[in-house]
Enzyme design. Structure first.
Site, PDB file in Angstrom:
ATOM      1  N   HIS A 134       0.832  -1.195   0.000  1.00  0.00           N
ATOM      2  CA  HIS A 134       0.000   0.000   0.000  1.00  0.00           C
ATOM      3  C   HIS A 134       0.870   1.250   0.000  1.00  0.00           C
ATOM      4  CE1 HIS A 134      -3.065   2.946   1.137  1.00  0.00           C
ATOM      5  NE2 HIS A 134      -3.913   2.069   0.640  1.00  0.00           N
ATOM      6  N   HIS A 135       0.375   2.287  -0.660  1.00  0.00           N
ATOM      7  CA  HIS A 135       1.143   3.517  -0.808  1.00  0.00           C
ATOM      8  C   HIS A 135       1.341   4.251   0.521  1.00  0.00           C
ATOM      9  CE1 HIS A 135       3.256   6.135  -3.411  1.00  0.00           C
ATOM     10  NE2 HIS A 135       2.461   6.051  -4.450  1.00  0.00           N
ATOM     11  N   CYS A 136       0.558   3.916   1.545  1.00  0.00           N
ATOM     12  CA  CYS A 136       0.792   4.545   2.854  1.00  0.00           C
ATOM     13  C   CYS A 136       2.057   3.992   3.504  1.00  0.00           C
ATOM     14  CB  CYS A 136      -0.397   4.318   3.786  1.00  0.00           C
ATOM     15  SG  CYS A 136      -0.591   2.632   4.403  1.00  0.00           S
TER      16      CYS A 136
END
Length: 456
Positions: A134-136
């Protein structure tokens, strides 16, 4: 317990059912494929090098502070390492269709937000790994760092020895809230005094730079590249050798990124021409992420990016002029303060977590007409890597789409090659193959212009 930075938190808050925000890679290896239990054991043993991969996101009540990372007490490898077989005959078309389906599927954010798929069934005994995070958790450069944790720089391989892992106790709601709010107040006070005036100054510079960039071409955008999207994705790739890119750069100047952007302009030119919507002044406005990661931040799993806005001159029929226009824009934008302005703005807004949550959701859900695509270039290893003694032959990126964009392009260099991974909305871009073929044609057009003495 570690708190997210502002950009990480923004990526987390912006996620929803129709906008999965993971980045990924499709990597293809020489055979034979490892046994699935052996791969699970190897990855588990190496997770001590990436402890974030055994943590999950914990939000703070009422978004009074950024979310934090806590150890996942229910962590199991089977939730994160999967197995599948590409449908016969196992060629690029089947592999890309499978990647579209698996990489586009939303991650479960109640667990550590990453997956790896072992994929068998490719010709000549080759096999693949699909990885997504995930980009987080990472930006593109950190994603490359994470991938290399699981790989080796030499073919010799000795199985890693797993170690017992004991998660830290999960903090109480009170501790998360207290520490988050106190840290947030400290950050906001520091940012308000150190970043407000620079952010204001940089934002003014950015406001001056963006219109100047657009005025240079005076083109019209491509509105059919914006609009509503469905959860499903298409994914494919184009490829160029770094020797080809270097010949173009030696002959005409510019950076690898300039050549990649010019090739992307060629791809969109062919796509729009096939749709009957290309005009001489057509541009495709691209958001170009730029790393602001310092050398001592390599290996840290977090987002450290800013961005530039570049008009891809798709209406221009001369490939050399397309390259020159891209190069002039990028040279001017890098000196304009636009990168610093975006970075400072994110940090300043991030000092108010509740505001950041609203801003992130609004920004990435909004179907804006200004930007039509993202083109992000991440330098990868220039040497071969190996997984369990098998050489990696291909490394192709997967980049998410959001904010009304229907196409994104990730560019990654690896072992003498430059790979373009193209993600698109399944329903809006059934002609993704035209775009990918056009990217490769853009490289070939520039190579034809290279003087004969440069090719010797």
């Amino acid at each position: 317990m570690q708190r997210m930075n502002a950009l990480d938190a923004g990526m987390y808050f912006a996620e929803n059912d129709t906008r999965p925000l993971q980045i990924g890679t499709v990597t293809v290896f020489e055979g034979p494929a490892p046994e699935y239990p052996d791969l699970v054991r190897e990855i588990f043993a190496r997770l001590r090098l990436a402890p974030r991969c055994r943590q999950r996101v914990r939000t703070v009540p009422f978004n009074l502070a950024h979310p934090v990372w806590v150890d996942d007490r229910n962590f199991t490898m089977e939730d994160h390492v999967r197995y599948t077989v590409v449908p016969p005959p196992g060629g690029p078309e089947e592999l890309h269709a499978l990647a579209s389906r698996l990489l586009g599927r939303r991650l479960d954010l109640t667990r550590s937000p990453w997956e790896v798929w072992l994929v068998e069934g490719l010709p000549d005994g080759r096999w693949a790994l699909f990885s997504k995070v995930h980009h987080c958790m990472v930006d593109g450069l950190a994603g490359i760092d994470l991938l290399t944790v699981l790989l080796d720089v030499a073919p010799g391989w000795t199985p890693a020895e797993p170690r017992v892992w004991m998660p830290d106790p999960e903090p109480s709601i009170g501790a998360v809230l207290r520490d988050g709010v106190l840290d947030g107040l400290k950050d906001f006070r520091r940012q308000a005094t150190r970043l407000f005036l620079p952010a204001l100054r940089d934002s003014v510079a950015t406001a001056k730079a963006v219109p100047a960039c657009a005025a240079r071409l005076m083109g019209s955008g491509a509105p059919e590249l914006n609009g509503p999207t469905v959860p499903a994705r298409r994914w494919s790739r184009a490829y160029a050798g770094m020797d080809e890119v270097d010949r173009i750069r030696r002959a005409f100047g510019g950076s690898v990124n300039d050549v990649a952007l010019a090739a992307a302009a060629s791809g969109f030119r062919d796509l729009l021409a096939a749709r009957g919507t290309l005009a001489p002044d057509t541009v495709v406005r691209a958001l170009v992420p730029v790393s602001v990661r310092s050398p001592d931040e390599r290996g840290i799993l977090t987002n450290r990016v800013s961005a530039l806005l570049c008009d891809l001159p798709c209406g221009e029929d001369d490939p050399l002029r397309r390259l020159r226009l891209v190069r002039e824009q990028m040279d001017g934008l890098k000196n304009s303060g636009q990168v610093a302005g975006v970075d400072s703005f994110v940090k300043l807004v991030g000092g108010v977590p509740g505001l950041l949550a609203v801003a992130a959701r609004t920004a990435l859900r909004m179907r804006q007409p200004l930007i039509q695509t993202i083109v992000t270039n991440v330098p990868g290893p220039s040497f071969p890597l190996y997984a369990m003694g098998r050489r990696m032959l291909e490394m192709d990126p997967y980049i998410p789409i959001a904010a009304g964009l229907r196409v994104s392009i990730g560019v990654v260099s690896y072992d003498g090659g430059l790979s373009f991974g193209v993600t698109a909305d399944r329903d809006a871009v059934p002609d993704l193959g035209t775009l990918c073929a056009g990217i490769r044609d853009g490289i070939d057009e520039l190579l034809k212009e290279v003087p004969a003495e440069e090719t010797d």
